[in-house]
Motif scaffolding. Sequence first.
Motif, PDB file in Angstrom:
ATOM      1  N   VAL A 246       0.987  -1.278  -0.131  1.00  0.00           N
ATOM      2  CA  VAL A 246       0.041   0.036  -0.124  1.00  0.00           C
ATOM      3  C   VAL A 246       0.675   1.317  -0.058  1.00  0.00           C
ATOM      4  CG1 VAL A 246      -1.604   1.081   1.105  1.00  0.00           C
ATOM      5  CG2 VAL A 246      -1.947  -1.285   1.058  1.00  0.00           C
ATOM      6  N   GLN A 247       1.940   1.230   0.694  1.00  0.00           N
ATOM      7  CA  GLN A 247       2.844   2.373   0.910  1.00  0.00           C
ATOM      8  C   GLN A 247       4.261   1.950   1.004  1.00  0.00           C
ATOM      9  OE1 GLN A 247       1.709   4.990   3.836  1.00  0.00           O
ATOM     10  NE2 GLN A 247       3.234   6.290   3.402  1.00  0.00           N
ATOM     11  N   VAL A 248       5.260   2.738   0.595  1.00  0.00           N
ATOM     12  CA  VAL A 248       6.621   2.608   0.883  1.00  0.00           C
ATOM     13  C   VAL A 248       7.289   3.676   1.955  1.00  0.00           C
ATOM     14  CG1 VAL A 248       9.095   2.638   0.089  1.00  0.00           C
ATOM     15  CG2 VAL A 248       7.174   1.121  -1.110  1.00  0.00           C
ATOM     16  N   GLN A 249       7.696   3.237   3.106  1.00  0.00           N
ATOM     17  CA  GLN A 249       8.305   4.168   4.109  1.00  0.00           C
ATOM     18  C   GLN A 249       9.713   3.905   4.295  1.00  0.00           C
ATOM     19  OE1 GLN A 249       5.041   3.705   7.192  1.00  0.00           O
ATOM     20  NE2 GLN A 249       4.588   5.540   6.641  1.00  0.00           N
ATOM     21  N   SER A 250      10.378   5.011   4.893  1.00  0.00           N
ATOM     22  CA  SER A 250      11.719   4.937   4.983  1.00  0.00           C
ATOM     23  C   SER A 250      12.203   3.989   6.210  1.00  0.00           C
ATOM     24  CB  SER A 250      12.232   6.420   5.528  1.00  0.00           C
ATOM     25  OG  SER A 250      12.134   7.228   4.192  1.00  0.00           O
ATOM     26  N   PHE A 269       6.019   0.701  -7.012  1.00  0.00           N
ATOM     27  CA  PHE A 269       5.955  -0.521  -6.499  1.00  0.00           C
ATOM     28  C   PHE A 269       4.589  -1.433  -7.160  1.00  0.00           C
ATOM     29  CE2 PHE A 269       4.231   2.141  -3.376  1.00  0.00           C
ATOM     30  CZ  PHE A 269       2.881   1.994  -3.171  1.00  0.00           C
ATOM     31  N   ASP A 270       3.875  -0.440  -8.136  1.00  0.00           N
ATOM     32  CA  ASP A 270       2.480  -1.042  -8.276  1.00  0.00           C
ATOM     33  C   ASP A 270       2.743  -2.182  -9.334  1.00  0.00           C
ATOM     34  OD1 ASP A 270       3.801   0.577 -10.032  1.00  0.00           O
ATOM     35  OD2 ASP A 270       1.830   1.373 -10.739  1.00  0.00           O
ATOM     36  N   PHE A 271       4.195  -2.476  -9.978  1.00  0.00           N
ATOM     37  CA  PHE A 271       4.130  -3.311 -10.861  1.00  0.00           C
ATOM     38  C   PHE A 271       4.122  -4.839 -10.183  1.00  0.00           C
ATOM     39  CE2 PHE A 271       8.437  -3.248  -8.693  1.00  0.00           C
ATOM     40  CZ  PHE A 271       8.804  -4.523  -8.517  1.00  0.00           C
ATOM     41  N   THR A 272       4.209  -4.840  -8.930  1.00  0.00           N
ATOM     42  CA  THR A 272       4.022  -6.195  -8.039  1.00  0.00           C
ATOM     43  C   THR A 272       2.503  -6.707  -8.307  1.00  0.00           C
ATOM     44  OG1 THR A 272       3.622  -5.093  -6.108  1.00  0.00           O
ATOM     45  CG2 THR A 272       5.919  -5.831  -6.502  1.00  0.00           C
ATOM     46  N   HIS A 273       1.664  -6.030  -8.371  1.00  0.00           N
ATOM     47  CA  HIS A 273       0.474  -6.440  -8.403  1.00  0.00           C
ATOM     48  C   HIS A 273      -0.206  -6.345  -9.768  1.00  0.00           C
ATOM     49  CE1 HIS A 273       1.000  -6.266  -4.212  1.00  0.00           C
ATOM     50  NE2 HIS A 273       0.876  -5.069  -4.134  1.00  0.00           N
ATOM     51  N   HIS A 274       0.666  -5.851 -10.868  1.00  0.00           N
ATOM     52  CA  HIS A 274       0.276  -5.569 -12.099  1.00  0.00           C
ATOM     53  C   HIS A 274      -0.574  -6.827 -12.884  1.00  0.00           C
ATOM     54  CE1 HIS A 274      -0.487  -3.595 -16.068  1.00  0.00           C
ATOM     55  NE2 HIS A 274      -0.373  -2.531 -15.427  1.00  0.00           N
ATOM     56  N   ASP A 276      -0.291  -7.437 -15.810  1.00  0.00           N
ATOM     57  CA  ASP A 276       0.772  -7.845 -17.043  1.00  0.00           C
ATOM     58  C   ASP A 276       1.671  -8.515 -16.645  1.00  0.00           C
ATOM     59  OD1 ASP A 276      -1.253  -6.811 -18.590  1.00  0.00           O
ATOM     60  OD2 ASP A 276      -0.361  -4.934 -19.107  1.00  0.00           O
ATOM     61  N   ARG A 277       2.048  -8.375 -15.519  1.00  0.00           N
ATOM     62  CA  ARG A 277       3.472  -8.853 -14.737  1.00  0.00           C
ATOM     63  C   ARG A 277       3.395 -10.479 -15.195  1.00  0.00           C
ATOM     64  NH1 ARG A 277       5.779  -9.121  -8.701  1.00  0.00           N
ATOM     65  NH2 ARG A 277       7.707 -10.134  -9.440  1.00  0.00           N
ATOM     66  N   LEU A 278       4.679 -10.860 -15.633  1.00  0.00           N
ATOM     67  CA  LEU A 278       4.918 -12.259 -16.056  1.00  0.00           C
ATOM     68  C   LEU A 278       4.875 -12.976 -15.012  1.00  0.00           C
ATOM     69  CD1 LEU A 278       7.177 -12.029 -19.112  1.00  0.00           C
ATOM     70  CD2 LEU A 278       4.874 -12.747 -19.151  1.00  0.00           C
ATOM     71  N   THR A 279       4.353 -14.206 -14.624  1.00  0.00           N
ATOM     72  CA  THR A 279       4.634 -14.933 -13.375  1.00  0.00           C
ATOM     73  C   THR A 279       4.938 -16.254 -13.704  1.00  0.00           C
ATOM     74  OG1 THR A 279       2.411 -15.426 -13.268  1.00  0.00           O
ATOM     75  CG2 THR A 279       3.119 -13.585 -12.056  1.00  0.00           C
ATOM     76  N   ARG A 280       4.867 -16.629 -15.166  1.00  0.00           N
ATOM     77  CA  ARG A 280       5.244 -17.870 -15.629  1.00  0.00           C
ATOM     78  C   ARG A 280       6.069 -17.801 -16.846  1.00  0.00           C
ATOM     79  NH1 ARG A 280       0.357 -21.969 -16.015  1.00  0.00           N
ATOM     80  NH2 ARG A 280       2.236 -23.322 -16.139  1.00  0.00           N
ATOM     81  N   PRO A 281       6.969 -18.594 -17.157  1.00  0.00           N
ATOM     82  CA  PRO A 281       7.856 -18.410 -18.593  1.00  0.00           C
ATOM     83  C   PRO A 281       7.052 -18.552 -19.613  1.00  0.00           C
ATOM     84  CG  PRO A 281       8.092 -20.751 -17.248  1.00  0.00           C
ATOM     85  CD  PRO A 281       7.256 -19.939 -16.532  1.00  0.00           C
ATOM     86  N   LEU A 282       7.706 -17.950 -20.766  1.00  0.00           N
ATOM     87  CA  LEU A 282       6.958 -17.800 -22.183  1.00  0.00           C
ATOM     88  C   LEU A 282       8.017 -18.679 -23.138  1.00  0.00           C
ATOM     89  CD1 LEU A 282       5.458 -14.374 -22.372  1.00  0.00           C
ATOM     90  CD2 LEU A 282       4.196 -16.373 -21.429  1.00  0.00           C
ATOM     91  N   ILE A 283       7.433 -19.405 -24.045  1.00  0.00           N
ATOM     92  CA  ILE A 283       8.301 -20.049 -25.056  1.00  0.00           C
ATOM     93  C   ILE A 283       7.560 -19.594 -26.348  1.00  0.00           C
ATOM     94  CG2 ILE A 283       8.928 -22.086 -25.848  1.00  0.00           C
ATOM     95  CD1 ILE A 283       9.106 -23.469 -23.454  1.00  0.00           C
ATOM     96  N   LYS A 284       8.482 -19.229 -27.206  1.00  0.00           N
ATOM     97  CA  LYS A 284       8.066 -18.855 -28.692  1.00  0.00           C
ATOM     98  C   LYS A 284       7.437 -20.335 -29.498  1.00  0.00           C
ATOM     99  CE  LYS A 284       8.880 -14.792 -31.109  1.00  0.00           C
ATOM    100  NZ  LYS A 284       9.684 -13.808 -31.588  1.00  0.00           N
ATOM    101  N   LYS A 285       6.265 -20.441 -29.669  1.00  0.00           N
ATOM    102  CA  LYS A 285       5.947 -21.465 -30.739  1.00  0.00           C
ATOM    103  C   LYS A 285       5.248 -20.608 -31.778  1.00  0.00           C
ATOM    104  CE  LYS A 285       5.711 -25.019 -27.256  1.00  0.00           C
ATOM    105  NZ  LYS A 285       4.801 -25.815 -26.250  1.00  0.00           N
ATOM    106  N   ASP A 286       5.387 -21.211 -33.155  1.00  0.00           N
ATOM    107  CA  ASP A 286       4.995 -20.762 -34.475  1.00  0.00           C
ATOM    108  C   ASP A 286       4.829 -19.164 -34.397  1.00  0.00           C
ATOM    109  OD1 ASP A 286       4.682 -23.319 -35.085  1.00  0.00           O
ATOM    110  OD2 ASP A 286       2.663 -23.545 -34.097  1.00  0.00           O
TER     111      ASP A 286
END
Length: 352
Positions: A246-250, A269-274, A276-286
């Motif tokens: 929710v917040q970062v403090q010193s 820090f909002d990327f942690t809950h975004h 679009d964040r990748l949480t699993r690996p992606l492999i290129k197929k076709d």
Amino acid sequence: MAEITLTIDGKKVKGEQGDTILEVCQKNGVHIPTLCYHPALPPEGICRVCLVEVTGQRLLQPSCTFKVSEGMEVKTHSPNVVEARRFVVELILSDHPLDCMTCEMNGHCELQDLCYELGIKETRFPGVRHAYPIDDSNPFIERDYNKCVLCRRCVRACEYMNGVEAIGILWRGFETKIGTAFDIGLQDSPCEFCGMCVEVCPTGALTPIERKGQGREWEFRHVQTICPYCGMGCQLDLNIKENQIVQVQSVWDGPANHGWTCVKGRFGFDFTHHPDRLTRPLIKKDGQFVEATWDEALDLVTSRLGEIKEKHSSDAIGVLSSAKCTNEENYVVQKFARAVIGTNNVDHCARL
Ligand code: SF4
Ligand code: SF4
Ligand code: SF4
């Protein structure tokens, strides 16, 4: 520093030449309420909440700036002192909205704590109050100067901690307020959005926009961690509610940053809950990236590195590491390149 002896509230205590009365009191467990004082900032003696009686001095003195001397006698809670503190706080309240019920800083407000300590419920001084518009024109910091107590902590933090001087005191008398040069928005000023002004503000005058409406102070769990952005190693204190930051403090005693952060560590820090964040690996197929398991991804990397090494030699492979990793992770990466792949082609973004 030479040791000196003085008397505080009738008790003999030790201090050092150059200490302020407040410092000696803090070292000896004597509580003096403060408002403009912050241990990480140079004292200025502005708010007069920490006034004390010093024998031989005609007027009450601010303990945060008044230096001790041998044989000095100090009273920290005499009737005169307490009355002066109450007077000062009531004057502050005479131009304060008192909307603690809905204020974001309820439970984390030094003005609220002062009123509690001094037993102040209302002010004897009704009169004109400011009605400043709330400024939320930038993405990070909401400024509500109706709740400002003019302690100048934010100004000192900007000057001494971030070295930017984006804000200062504008105007004089009742019109005095904190602002940027020409009173323009923070986003158009030299402000770097380090957030140190928010961190040291004792009231709800400055609040992080991301935190608004996210919960009350007592609902947060605190987790101390290292900033994930660069190799500086700044320590952060995360306020967490329901597993969301929710917040970062010193962390004031963090050895790398002593409480300071940059805009990324403070507000990024909002990327942690975004979503679009990748949480699993992606492999290129076709030609398309598709989700894979870690076993599938690691098997693919192993077989492709093996093929390249066999066909073109180890030196056809290079390994790039990142300043976002820890020293230990970077050590493992170079070990992997040299000992497993067999190449010295190792580089790191911190060198750029
Ligand atoms: S800043 Fe403090 S005293 Fe003022 S409304 Fe908010 S909680 Fe109450
Ligand atoms: S965010 Fe940082 S640079 Fe901007 S006004 Fe506050 S202390 Fe100064
Ligand atoms: S904005 Fe906060 S830190 Fe700055 S002078 Fe006002 S109350 Fe103090």
